[in-house]
Design a protein around this motif. Structure first.
Motif, mmCIF file in Angstrom:
data_model
loop_
_atom_site.group_PDB
_atom_site.id
_atom_site.type_symbol
_atom_site.label_atom_id
_atom_site.label_comp_id
_atom_site.label_asym_id
_atom_site.label_seq_id
_atom_site.Cartn_x
_atom_site.Cartn_y
_atom_site.Cartn_z
ATOM 1 N N LYS A 99 153.028 159.135 76.293
ATOM 2 C CA LYS A 99 153.179 158.717 77.797
ATOM 3 C C LYS A 99 152.056 157.664 78.220
ATOM 4 O O LYS A 99 152.203 156.816 78.980
ATOM 5 N N ARG A 119 162.332 156.177 74.281
ATOM 6 C CA ARG A 119 161.122 155.849 73.679
ATOM 7 C C ARG A 119 160.368 157.338 73.646
ATOM 8 O O ARG A 119 159.777 157.605 72.627
ATOM 9 N N TYR A 179 153.789 159.566 87.428
ATOM 10 C CA TYR A 179 154.565 159.566 86.064
ATOM 11 C C TYR A 179 153.740 160.388 85.052
ATOM 12 O O TYR A 179 154.619 160.991 84.313
ATOM 13 N N VAL A 230 152.886 154.036 78.061
ATOM 14 C CA VAL A 230 153.889 153.236 78.909
ATOM 15 C C VAL A 230 153.301 151.994 79.640
ATOM 16 O O VAL A 230 152.368 151.736 79.922
ATOM 17 N N ASP A 231 154.603 150.996 79.479
ATOM 18 C CA ASP A 231 154.501 149.885 79.892
ATOM 19 C C ASP A 231 154.490 149.863 81.776
ATOM 20 O O ASP A 231 154.898 150.947 82.395
ATOM 21 N N GLU A 291 163.071 154.345 78.740
ATOM 22 C CA GLU A 291 161.726 154.982 78.587
ATOM 23 C C GLU A 291 162.012 156.400 77.896
ATOM 24 O O GLU A 291 161.239 157.117 77.170
ATOM 25 N N THR A 342 157.390 149.766 83.885
ATOM 26 C CA THR A 342 158.315 150.768 83.569
ATOM 27 C C THR A 342 157.626 152.265 84.523
ATOM 28 O O THR A 342 158.438 152.947 85.044
ATOM 29 N N LYS A 343 156.422 152.128 84.329
ATOM 30 C CA LYS A 343 155.930 153.530 85.197
ATOM 31 C C LYS A 343 155.978 153.392 86.627
ATOM 32 O O LYS A 343 156.633 154.320 87.189
#
Length: 521
Positions: free
Chosen positions: A493, A486, A512, A496-497, A483, A500-501
């Motif tokens: 932002k 990325r 996040y 974001v997946d 992340e 991942t968050k």
């Protein structure tokens, strides 16, 4: 040239080539660093037996002086970074000059083991002992980064340093066992001579490290002498100076926003502070609970050498199991070892039998292996902590984290030393019992056993419970690094997946949306 083009090629290593001789010379400094902590094992026994101090006074000296040293660590860290701003630093160096100043200071601290001084004198000399350690080890630890940028060279320096440090933790107690067996353990002169020899040896080792190392020049470190001298001609702005000092402390304490770091530092401080207590109370336990001589207890500590060849095994296990499982293995094993010592205390009436003595060696080796692991694991977790901070602050602030961790370490070490000293004093500990050849009262003996076994078990158990909630491991760190990469490459932002968050929020303890400073999208 674009940033991509700049980073696509690895630059050639800077600094002189590190040879094995350089690495060994540098490592001599941590022979002192590793042996430093062993001195306290004998100091409280000497003070209470031969110097006329109460056990609570001895604990207070160690505790208060250690907490004062926590602040000196911050001062010396800042000083070693900025000494090139002054002529004395540009003439003698900013790192190595401080290390050299520590050599005569170490020699003065031999007075810790001279009987007949007043309480305040022992406090002053012990404070100098602690401050000398900060004066030497703070710049010493930074030198590998300045001596070379070559990965292999730095690895050689750090590996050799760790080896010498580990050897020292065994050499000091084994050497003391030999000294006390030869000179007798009930004469003050035995401790003065033996400890004087070790502290003088430490001073020589530090001097060897000074002669074997080098550092960045002022120009290489980015200091412009002309600009510095011009700035000195400007009027002193107290408000600006005060704000700068305030910003330093705000930066240090801002690390506690990091949820993973809060958990890590609690585990680290609980483990290290209670291991300090073990080292400081161990000889009392040997004398009064196990009914064995000081030299024998010192020799048992010397078996810590067995943990050195196991460190690669610890590293392999850490990579395979991850922090949570490794902590569980560590704390479970350490608690079993402490329970073994409790069992030996309860059966100490049989301490002349071969079976009892064989079991003592088995339990001690077991305990020392897991004690070494308690030191090893947190320092393998720490390198991942700046990754969590990176996603929060958008920059790597590893220096702040190590600075605050060392500051907190000194504070808790000081508090723990005062706590056990006061506890033993309140339970009727008789300071001259060893010298007079008399037993301690049962209440005092029980207090010693309570501190060495049950206090430490309680501390490790709390650390173990906290470790269950530690989410940082190889998998979550990889998610974090992906992340970060990325976002560094312009990712938004908002894209974001979800998984991942979730990981980012678990590790940081921050929403996040409040992570990674970024301009409006």
């Amino acid at each position: 040239m674009t940033q991509q083009a700049t980073t696509s090629q690895a630059s050639a290593p800077k600094g002189r080539k590190i040879t094995l001789l350089n690495a060994v010379g540098y490592a001599f400094g941590d022979f002192y660093g590793g042996g430093f902590g062993q001195i306290a094992t004998y100091l409280t026994l000497f003070w209470t037996t031969f110097a006329g101090l109460k056990v609570a006074q001895a604990g207070s000296i160690v505790g208060i002086a250690t907490m004062l040293a926590a602040f000196s660590a911050l001062v010396f860290g800042t000083l070693s970074d900025s000494l090139y701003k002054y002529k004395i630093g540009r003439k003698f160096g900013r790192r190595r000059f401080l290390i050299l100043l520590g050599v005569p200071l170490l020699l003065v601290t031999i007075l810790m083991f001279v009987p007949g001084m007043p309480f305040w004198a022992y406090f002053v000399v012990y404070a100098l002992w602690i401050i000398a350690n900060q004066l030497i080890m703070t710049p010493y630890s930074v030198l590998p980064n300045e001596m070379t940028t070559d990965f292999n060279g730095r690895t050689m320096l750090s590996t050799t340093r760790m080896l010498f440090s580990g050897i020292s933790t065994a050499v000091v107690p084994l050497g003391m066992a030999a000294f006390l067996k030869a000179l007798g353990d009930k004469q003050s002169s035995s401790y003065t001579i033996s400890m004087g020899c070790f502290i003088a040896l430490f001073a020589v080792c530090v001097f060897i490290a000074y002669k074997s190392t080098w550092e960045l020049t002022p120009e290489e470190a980015g200091f412009d002498e002309v600009a510095i001298e011009a700035q000195k001609k400007e009027a002193f702005d107290f408000g600006k100076w005060l704000k700068g000092v305030g910003d330093i402390f705000v930066g240090y304490f801002s690390t506690l926003r990091n949820k993973t770091f809060r958990k890590h530092i609690l585990i680290y401080l609980l483990g290290q502070s209670f291991l300090d207590i073990f080292g400081q109370v161990w000889l009392f336990f040997v004398l009064y609970n196990l009914n064995k001589p000081v030299a024998f207890g010192s020799a048992l500590l010397g078996m810590a050498l067995i943990g050195e060849p196991l460190k690669p095994v610890f590293g392999w296990l850490f990579a395979k199991l991850g922090p949570r499982k490794m902590f569980s293995l560590n704390f479970a094993g350490a608690i079993i070892g402490l329970l073994g010592l409790w069992g030996l205390w309860q059966t100490a009436a049989q301490n002349e039998t071969s079976a009892w003595n064989a079991m003592l060696y088995v339990v001690m080796v077991w305990w020392l292996i897991f004690r070494a692991m308690t030191w090893f694991i947190p320092w393998n977790v720490f390198p991942f902590i700046p990754d969590v901070d990176m996603i929060m602050a958008g920059e790597n602030r590893g220096g702040l984290y190590i600075g605050f961790q060392q500051f907190a370490r000194k504070i808790t070490a000081g508090l723990s030393a005062m706590a056990w000293g006061w506890f033993l004093g309140a339970n009727g500990f008789v300071e001259d019992a060893f010298k007079a050849g008399k037993p301690q009262p049962d209440q005092a003996v029980n207090a010693i056993g309570t501190v060495l076994v049950w206090w430490i078990i309680a501390g490790l158990a709390i650390a173990w419970i906290i470790s269950f909630t530690l989410k940082l491991d190889k998998k979550t760190d990889a998610v974090l690094l992906k992340e970060i990469d990325r976002l560094q490459n312009g990712g938004k932002k908002a894209d974001v997946d979800p998984e991942t968050k979730k990981v980012v929020e678990q590790l940081t303890g921050v929403k996040y949306e409040k992570c990674w400073p970024q301009t409006a999208e």
